[in-house]
Design an enzyme around this catalytic site. Structure first.
Site, PDB file in Angstrom:
ATOM      1  N   CYS A   1       7.276 -43.793  41.579  1.00  0.00           N
ATOM      2  CA  CYS A   1       7.234 -44.703  40.210  1.00  0.00           C
ATOM      3  C   CYS A   1       5.660 -44.579  40.613  1.00  0.00           C
ATOM      4  O   CYS A   1       4.975 -44.546  40.538  1.00  0.00           O
ATOM      5  CB  CYS A   1       8.021 -45.621  39.626  1.00  0.00           C
ATOM      6  SG  CYS A   1       8.264 -45.736  37.970  1.00  0.00           S
TER       7      CYS A   1
ATOM      8  N   LEU B   1     -20.329  -4.783  23.091  1.00  0.00           N
ATOM      9  CA  LEU B   1     -20.101  -5.855  22.459  1.00  0.00           C
ATOM     10  C   LEU B   1     -21.287  -6.840  23.811  1.00  0.00           C
ATOM     11  O   LEU B   1     -21.360  -7.697  23.899  1.00  0.00           O
ATOM     12  CB  LEU B   1     -18.934  -6.592  24.099  1.00  0.00           C
ATOM     13  CG  LEU B   1     -17.520  -5.952  23.089  1.00  0.00           C
ATOM     14  CD1 LEU B   1     -16.758  -5.979  24.191  1.00  0.00           C
ATOM     15  CD2 LEU B   1     -17.262  -7.643  21.992  1.00  0.00           C
ATOM     16  N   ASP B   2     -21.497  -6.416  25.161  1.00  0.00           N
ATOM     17  CA  ASP B   2     -22.735  -7.485  25.708  1.00  0.00           C
ATOM     18  C   ASP B   2     -23.447  -8.194  24.736  1.00  0.00           C
ATOM     19  O   ASP B   2     -24.077  -9.417  25.436  1.00  0.00           O
ATOM     20  CB  ASP B   2     -22.851  -6.670  27.026  1.00  0.00           C
ATOM     21  CG  ASP B   2     -21.969  -6.853  28.007  1.00  0.00           C
ATOM     22  OD1 ASP B   2     -20.610  -7.779  27.944  1.00  0.00           O
ATOM     23  OD2 ASP B   2     -21.222  -6.279  28.885  1.00  0.00           O
TER      24      ASP B   2
ATOM     25  N   SER C   1      10.699 -45.212  34.548  1.00  0.00           N
ATOM     26  CA  SER C   1       9.853 -45.097  33.865  1.00  0.00           C
ATOM     27  C   SER C   1      10.122 -45.385  32.816  1.00  0.00           C
ATOM     28  O   SER C   1      10.518 -44.057  32.141  1.00  0.00           O
ATOM     29  CB  SER C   1       7.946 -44.338  33.968  1.00  0.00           C
ATOM     30  OG  SER C   1       7.241 -44.803  33.308  1.00  0.00           O
TER      31      SER C   1
ATOM     32  N   THR D   1     -27.127  -0.544  36.251  1.00  0.00           N
ATOM     33  CA  THR D   1     -28.165   0.165  37.077  1.00  0.00           C
ATOM     34  C   THR D   1     -29.447  -0.497  38.303  1.00  0.00           C
ATOM     35  O   THR D   1     -30.050  -1.171  36.960  1.00  0.00           O
ATOM     36  CB  THR D   1     -28.969   1.223  36.087  1.00  0.00           C
ATOM     37  OG1 THR D   1     -28.151   2.215  35.814  1.00  0.00           O
ATOM     38  CG2 THR D   1     -30.486   2.446  36.878  1.00  0.00           C
TER      39      THR D   1
ATOM     40  N   GLU E   1      14.074 -42.233  40.016  1.00  0.00           N
ATOM     41  CA  GLU E   1      14.278 -43.032  41.519  1.00  0.00           C
ATOM     42  C   GLU E   1      15.908 -43.566  40.583  1.00  0.00           C
ATOM     43  O   GLU E   1      16.638 -44.642  40.084  1.00  0.00           O
ATOM     44  CB  GLU E   1      12.730 -44.387  40.803  1.00  0.00           C
ATOM     45  CG  GLU E   1      13.744 -45.557  41.343  1.00  0.00           C
ATOM     46  CD  GLU E   1      11.911 -46.492  40.781  1.00  0.00           C
ATOM     47  OE1 GLU E   1      11.589 -47.196  41.478  1.00  0.00           O
ATOM     48  OE2 GLU E   1      11.300 -45.960  40.158  1.00  0.00           O
TER      49      GLU E   1
ATOM     50  N   GLY F   1     -32.733  -6.304  24.647  1.00  0.00           N
ATOM     51  CA  GLY F   1     -32.341  -4.821  24.231  1.00  0.00           C
ATOM     52  C   GLY F   1     -30.619  -5.151  23.490  1.00  0.00           C
ATOM     53  O   GLY F   1     -29.508  -5.868  23.846  1.00  0.00           O
TER      54      GLY F   1
ATOM     55  N   LYS G   1     -26.364  -4.913  44.803  1.00  0.00           N
ATOM     56  CA  LYS G   1     -26.915  -5.698  43.725  1.00  0.00           C
ATOM     57  C   LYS G   1     -26.865  -7.098  43.020  1.00  0.00           C
ATOM     58  O   LYS G   1     -27.497  -7.628  42.986  1.00  0.00           O
ATOM     59  CB  LYS G   1     -26.305  -4.721  42.522  1.00  0.00           C
ATOM     60  CG  LYS G   1     -26.367  -3.482  42.203  1.00  0.00           C
ATOM     61  CD  LYS G   1     -25.385  -2.798  41.196  1.00  0.00           C
ATOM     62  CE  LYS G   1     -25.871  -1.090  41.477  1.00  0.00           C
ATOM     63  NZ  LYS G   1     -25.019   0.140  40.471  1.00  0.00           N
TER      64      LYS G   1
ATOM     65  N   LYS H   1       9.503 -47.554  49.025  1.00  0.00           N
ATOM     66  CA  LYS H   1       8.501 -46.799  48.203  1.00  0.00           C
ATOM     67  C   LYS H   1       7.661 -48.134  48.929  1.00  0.00           C
ATOM     68  O   LYS H   1       7.496 -49.507  48.679  1.00  0.00           O
ATOM     69  CB  LYS H   1       9.370 -47.769  46.579  1.00  0.00           C
ATOM     70  CG  LYS H   1       8.595 -47.936  45.287  1.00  0.00           C
ATOM     71  CD  LYS H   1       9.297 -48.201  43.822  1.00  0.00           C
ATOM     72  CE  LYS H   1       8.069 -47.934  42.753  1.00  0.00           C
ATOM     73  NZ  LYS H   1       9.154 -48.809  41.606  1.00  0.00           N
TER      74      LYS H   1
END
Length: 618
Positions: free
Chosen positions: A162, A351-352, A189, A468, A45, A346, A587, A113
């Site tokens: 600003c 990992l899952d 500022s 599946t 500015e 299950g 799916k 401004k």
């Protein structure tokens, strides 16, 4: 990669009330920005005069020197690019604090401004009048006003100064409603303890609220320090993410962003499509292709090769904890609502199912239930390995869940006889019969124990349809449905880091085990069949988040993952992703409930509605 815009914020070393010197300082930083490929460069500015001139702003001499300095900028600026500078502009008997947009030797527009601070150290109303005082929309034939929206090819940008950002009715709100992709802020500022943090949050959150790019350049070295100090704070953010920051130094900060991605986020994730467009004057600029050096390659866009997984370890750990909390809270509410007595899962040793078990355990803790509430079932089949089966057993023991083992081989062999399938033919029937056998056993156990079957499939598998149908595709609540595979691993690792040694060891070994459905005898690696999940998660993120085309996905992958994957691997994996994502929608159209954990999700009831028989080519 095409389509990116490079934005620069600069901090010159000014001298107060010395416009000609400041013009030279601005030319220096503008040239550096242009050399680094910036399409648009914004300075602080009132940088042409210095912000701290005080009553010198009323001086005819300063006004004349400012006009001469502006003429010098127009003569000597780099021939390509857009440059935005702050300067006082007199119209008749009124003085305005303005931003001037410069390109190709001309002033394209002046933006005054809107909000002038007159409190504490600020006293702008002593010198200037606000934008609202402008009686018409031109100054010496040049567009003048706060209603200017600049267009450069496919880019739209607007300007505020600003205090405008700090105001309740920030001009950037109107500009964004007018579909500005980028907001530039010329600022001065002052520094105070804690103010930089507040300023940073303000810029970052404004870019989030407006779903845009925001570039902020504040006054720095050379301004008067009679009562205050200016830190030269430069901030750049896109959609709530801080992209670049510098403070207490001169120079140039850079950011790349893609306007088309701003449009995509606004269309997909915000209420922008419903906003009425305000009346703005559109100012034509040369497009980046016409008026800048080269093109931005996205290298400064903060693009992530693993977009779902934070690079920073602390941030990654915090994200994983938050995901686990969302998952467990979702499951807890479903348990409360259904009155289920058990959580049936299950447990394969992969990992899952490991992450799903950890979620069940945290749900027990949240509900004040013993870990024996969890019924973990291992169902070894024709391809189950000793490593995964042993890990499943150890994991259940360390968690404290009840463990049952039900070998599925005899039942599946009987099923083959029933349907007349030769078990020597190891095709999709051979594999899917095992997955469905496991699911009906788990469903029946859930009924038998007044329990709820907890699903284990993750977001990446849902995207690819790698499940599946009516087998592992189905459950009573799918806790992992919002977590992509690359993040599943991180979540399990995060729990390992906080666990006792025995549990930590088995979790880390599970993370180190290659992903496999284990439906065929011998080794069977999922990523050898469908390709790397790292690539699939990459494609999923950039397609879902920004609507990237196949060509754009290939180009991005080459840019960000070309060091890790050869071009042929990227191409073949992308082909699989594009084909399966479309073909396997049927799916997704029938998946069970589950918690969304991030901005990318595929629930047919929420984030992704697509015909199962679409003829779409990605």
């Amino acid at each position: 990669m095409n389509g990116f815009i490079r934005v620069a914020t600069v901090t010159p070393r000014v001298r107060v009330a010395a416009p000609l010197h400041n013009a030279e300082a601005l030319l220096s930083v503008f040239r550096k920005a242009a050399e680094q490929g910036a399409h648009i460069t914004v300075a602080p500015e009132l940088c042409l005069t210095g912000y701290t001139c005080g009553d010198l702003f009323g001086s005819a001499s300063l006004e004349a020197q400012t006009a001469e300095a502006l003429r010098r900028l127009l003569r000597e600026l780099p021939s390509k690019g857009i440059f935005v500078v702050g300067l006082p502009v007199r119209r008749d008997d009124q003085l305005f604090n303005c931003a001037a947009v410069l390109q190709n030797g001309a002033v394209l527009g002046y933006v005054p401004k809107a909000h002038l601070p007159s409190y504490r150290e600020f006293y702008e109303k002593r010198h200037f009048v606000p934008a609202a005082a402008a009686v018409d929309g031109l100054h010496e034939g040049i567009p003048f006003g706060g209603d200017l929206l600049f267009e450069a090819g496919g880019l739209r940008f607007g300007i505020e100064l600003c205090e405008d950002l700090w105001a309740v009715d920030a001009p950037s709100q109107r500009l964004a409603a007018g579909r500005a992709h980028l907001i530039l802020n010329l600022s001065a500022s002052t520094e105070a303890v804690g103010k930089a943090d507040y300023r940073r949050d303000l810029v970052r959150m404004q870019s989030a609220r407006l779903a845009c790019a925001y570039a902020y350049a504040s006054a720095g070295a050379g301004e008067s320090t009679t009562d205050v100090v200016y830190g030269g704070h430069r901030l750049m953010a896109v959609n709530g993410r801080l992209m670049a920051e510098s403070r207490w130094e001169e120079g140039v900060s850079l950011m790349d962003f893609r306007p088309a991605w701003v449009d995509a986020v606004r269309q997909r994730e915000t209420g922008f499509p419903d906003l009425p467009r305000p009346s703005l004057r559109h100012i034509r600029c040369l497009s980046p292709e016409e008026g800048a050096y080269g093109h931005a390659d996205g290298s400064l866009a903060g693009l992530d090769a693993r977009p779902f997984v934070p690079k920073d370890a602390a941030q990654r750990s915090a994200r994983c904890r938050e995901i686990l909390r969302i998952q467990s809270e979702g499951l807890a509410q479903r348990i409360r609502h259904t009155g289920a007595k058990r959580m049936v899962i299950g447990l394969s040793g992969g990992l899952d199912s490991t992450l799903a078990l950890l979620v069940c355990h945290r749900t027990c803790q949240a509900l004040g239930l013993p870990p024996e509430t969890i019924l973990a079932v291992t169902m070894p089949g024709f391809g189950t390995s000793g490593r995964t089966n042993g890990n499943a057993r150890t994991l259940a023991r360390e968690i404290g869940a009840e463990l049952r083992e039900i070998p599925i081989g005899p039942g599946v062999e009987q099923h083959f006889r029933d349907i007349g399938h030769d078990p020597a033919v190891r095709d999709v029937t051979y594999e899917n019969a095992q997955a469905r056998a496991r699911t009906y056993l788990l469903m029946d156990l859930a009924n038998q124990t007044q329990g709820l079957l907890v699903g284990t499939g993750d977001l990446s598998e849902i995207a690819l349809g790698w499940s599946t149908y009516n087998g592992d595709h189905m459950s009573m609540y799918a806790v992992n449905c919002g977590v992509p595979k690359t993040l599943v691993r991180s979540c399990v690792e995060a729990v390992a880091d906080e666990s006792a040694p025995a549990l930590a060891d088995v979790l880390r070994d599970i993370c180190a085990t290659p992903v496999s459905p284990e439906l065929l005898p011998g080794e069977q690696h999922t990523e050898a069949i469908v390709g790397s999940y790292e690539l699939h998660d990459f494609f999923l993120y950039y397609f879902m988040k920004y609507g990237c085309s196949r060509a754009e996905l290939a180009e991005l992958a080459a840019l960000l993952l070309g060091k890790d994957y050869v071009a042929s691997t990227i191409a073949s994996t992308l082909e699989i992703f594009c084909r399966r994502f479309v073909q396997q929608q049927f799916k997704r159209s029938a998946i069970p409930d589950g918690p969304k954990v991030g901005t990318v999700a595929l629930s047919p009831r929420g984030d992704w509605r697509m015909p199962s028989d679409a003829s779409f080519v990605l």
